[in-house]
Design an enzyme around this catalytic site. Sequence first.
Site, mmCIF file in Angstrom:
data_model
loop_
_atom_site.group_PDB
_atom_site.id
_atom_site.type_symbol
_atom_site.label_atom_id
_atom_site.label_comp_id
_atom_site.label_asym_id
_atom_site.label_seq_id
_atom_site.Cartn_x
_atom_site.Cartn_y
_atom_site.Cartn_z
ATOM 1 N N ASP A 169 0.841 -1.186 0.000
ATOM 2 C CA ASP A 169 0.000 0.000 0.000
ATOM 3 C C ASP A 169 0.883 1.246 0.000
ATOM 4 O O ASP A 169 1.848 1.340 0.767
ATOM 5 C CB ASP A 169 -0.884 -0.026 1.248
ATOM 6 C CG ASP A 169 -1.828 1.142 1.323
ATOM 7 O OD1 ASP A 169 -2.716 1.237 0.473
ATOM 8 O OD2 ASP A 169 -1.671 1.980 2.240
ATOM 9 N N GLU A 216 1.538 0.176 -4.844
ATOM 10 C CA GLU A 216 1.050 1.463 -5.314
ATOM 11 C C GLU A 216 2.218 2.445 -5.366
ATOM 12 O O GLU A 216 2.777 2.797 -4.327
ATOM 13 C CB GLU A 216 -0.031 2.003 -4.375
ATOM 14 C CG GLU A 216 -1.320 1.212 -4.397
ATOM 15 C CD GLU A 216 -2.362 1.821 -3.485
ATOM 16 O OE1 GLU A 216 -3.437 2.184 -3.982
ATOM 17 O OE2 GLU A 216 -2.106 1.938 -2.277
#
Length: 925
Positions: A524, A554
């Site tokens: 993340d 990400e």
Amino acid sequence: MAAHPRAVWRFAAGLTLGGATALSGHASAATPALAACDGPYATTLQAAPASDARAYWLDRQTIQWPNTGTSASDGVFKLYYASSPVISAVRGAAVRGAELALTLNPASAALPEALAQRFRFVGRGAQLQLAAADSARLPQLLTGQLLLVQESADGKVRDATGLQLAGVLDDLYAAAADVGDLGVSVGTGAPASVGFKLWAPTAQQVSVCTYASGAAAASSILPMQRDSATGVWSLQTGAAQDGQYYRYVVDVIAPSTGLVRNLVTDPYSVSLTTDSRRSYIADLNAARLKPAGWEREHRPKRVYFQPDMTVYELHVRDFSINDASVSVANRGKYGAFTESASNGMQHLTALSKAGMTDIHLLPVFDIGSVPEQGCVTPQIPAGLAPDNTEAQAIIARTQASDCYNWGYDPYHYSAPEGSFASDPADGASRIIEFRQMVQALHKTGLRVGMDVVYNHTFIAGQNEKSVLDRIVPGYYHRLNGNGDVERSTCCDNTATENRMMGKLMIDSVALWAQQYHIDSFRFDLMGHQPRAAMEQLQARVDSAAGRHINLIGEGWNFGEVADGARFVQASQLSLNGSGIGTFSDRARDAVRGGGAGDSGLQMISQQGYINGMVYDNNTQAARRSVTDLLQTADMVRVGLAGSIRSYTMRRYDDSVQPLQNIIYGGNQPAGYASEPGEVVNYVENHDNQTLYDINAFKLPAYTSSAERARVQMLGAAINAFSQGVAYFHAGMDILRSKSLDRNSFESGDWFNRLDWTYQDNYYGIGAPRAEDNGKDYDLILPLLRNSSVKPTPQDIAFARDAFRDLLRIRASSTLFRLRSAAEIRQRLSFYNTGSQQVPTVLVGHLEGAGYPGAQFKSITYLINVDTQVQKLVISEEKNRRYQLHPVHTSMTAADKRVASEAKFDAGTGSFVIPPRSAVVFVETY
């Protein structure tokens, strides 16, 4: 001169903090009494006002004064120390209460290059230097109150501030990074002793409390010994046993509070009791924690190169909470995956057989937002109108105590989450059941990935659910110029650029890969982490697991680290060449239309490539030209080519350019990856509206539910045929809706559930949460009332089967999963490009001669997003011996139109493609 409080670090006896006990006086050097083990989570031993921290202690010798325009020769600079927080520094007066004052001199040499680069974000400021003779005092100094003071010649305070200590701690205690057994370790002797190790270099005292069970009163409190070389406190004792529980008592000065006694769990906890109140003593290699067959567990070997990954992103609770074929006890739990005959497991098995390789689980480490025992499930009345606001209001009232959250709120990084276990009070159950879940998925042929969140913690400071910051205050989190925690990720940002936070991340990932047989990880907000840390992690985790572990994440570029402000980031534009994959927003936005942050009329007016841009305008469509559509088609091709920097393509204006020269988002290269394994293609994931829901906004209102299902599969086809990793959100294949919710992270089961009986996609079950969607209710509520948007069971079944056909096609040939940029440049070409193209049809050609696993001499795929049948003549394809892909001609093929209507004429090189269809032709040897 910077403004500052009149008093910095003054003693204030009797200060009380919410939820914590405050005492006046000084801490005793004696080991705390046993009662401390069952006392409050925090006790203030000596209070002090909160201090800012505008100065940076860069290494053991160098301190940098805040960037105020002050030079090192402007007055006298002194570092004041006291063992307890009693120093008073008031402007215009002399410093009082200090036990020691060290005069600092201007730095005599420039910073070493590595140090200068690490702290380049600090800017200019007076650099000061400790005398070499004072270096021996550092271990003592760092455990006390420290204040950096600028004085006038007569000794009066002109300015004063606390210090940020990450630089000096990393320098002084660099050896701590080599300590391989932080946390708890269980000996093998008889009787076995238990070892505890905690890195707490600024603590004045550390003890360990042991408990016979998760609820019993403390059995013992024992002092730990500090290693001066590493700052690690350790204890080896026979008083604790395998299967018991423990906590640490840490006496430390916290800048926010003063001298505190923190009762805290272990950052390296491998398991815990209910609600993470106590850490669990366990050896993860012990037979008692391994389900039957764990050592012989078969790990699927389906991914030989990263582009082989085809991923299904799934939340543990979503998977089974709504599945009546799962036993009641296992619904929403790890155990649901062990029920192989359930509807959900049958669905995953079918996906695996079709070609899905990986299940990626949304966070399953210990989280802070869900009560592990006694959580509530909101009861939604039956018969509510499709646009009702009552359901979301009920959910909002219980969101602090309900059983649902996505889990992006890390509490303990290396322990399984207890709310998914059958008995959260038992530290063993979550370990065993997590492993059983992995076993069950592996048995279906699916590899298991974890969504991990090392970029922030649930909370920081002296809060009860803060762990790291209550052990080494101010170290583990990224701080701004005042010493406050940065929160650009929505929570308290961690500083993985600091040595021991980076180590915690790397050690944690290695544990999951080694001890739980995890095959891949999704990071993340990975762009908030250094590329160097991620590359170190890759090497370490591969070594620990004894096999290559796939890393994706990400790579968004934002916040205080944006554009390399603090380090070279693990972001889209900075990871090329690393082999680590990042999610691509290029084709995602082109396919869906608009951007992830759109709201209001933008959600309707910004149509995308598959939902009508120019060729099927809705009534509120933005004024767009054919050129806009051509440019959007080019951006979709960027995704089909894996967003490879060096891939060249004829563009809408007939220029031929490498993808890195095509501009995306105003200032970024559309092609950003060096190799296909560095890009993750997706059109839907847990964030933002599902594809079905965004299409509800963008497709013309008259679009039938059957046509909406076909549009959904166009998005899936583009993803399946794109070079790189293919990533799909669970339920995309069954037209998943969240009733237009743009952010369902705590919208409960009602808006997040899945129906594995394929009867409902849960569109029109009420207005989504007002907190994130209320401003758009004027647009949302009328849409929810439109029953024609809701699919029939037949539509859902069509999408389910069409999606599996796409997986079979992708799995049938390595040409859809080329291993290198060179192979993509050599073997992939696009037809129907340039200014004279039919803009609603994508045509990709893959040359298979001599390529391992190609299975076909060549492949040509065509994706027609138009509402009309399209006929294209492609002269380069004349005289090919094309046939429809065997999946299309199978008796079980979902889209019967393809077999009956799609045509190829070898004499003319012409193709006929049905509306809203993806067709693959193959040439055999």
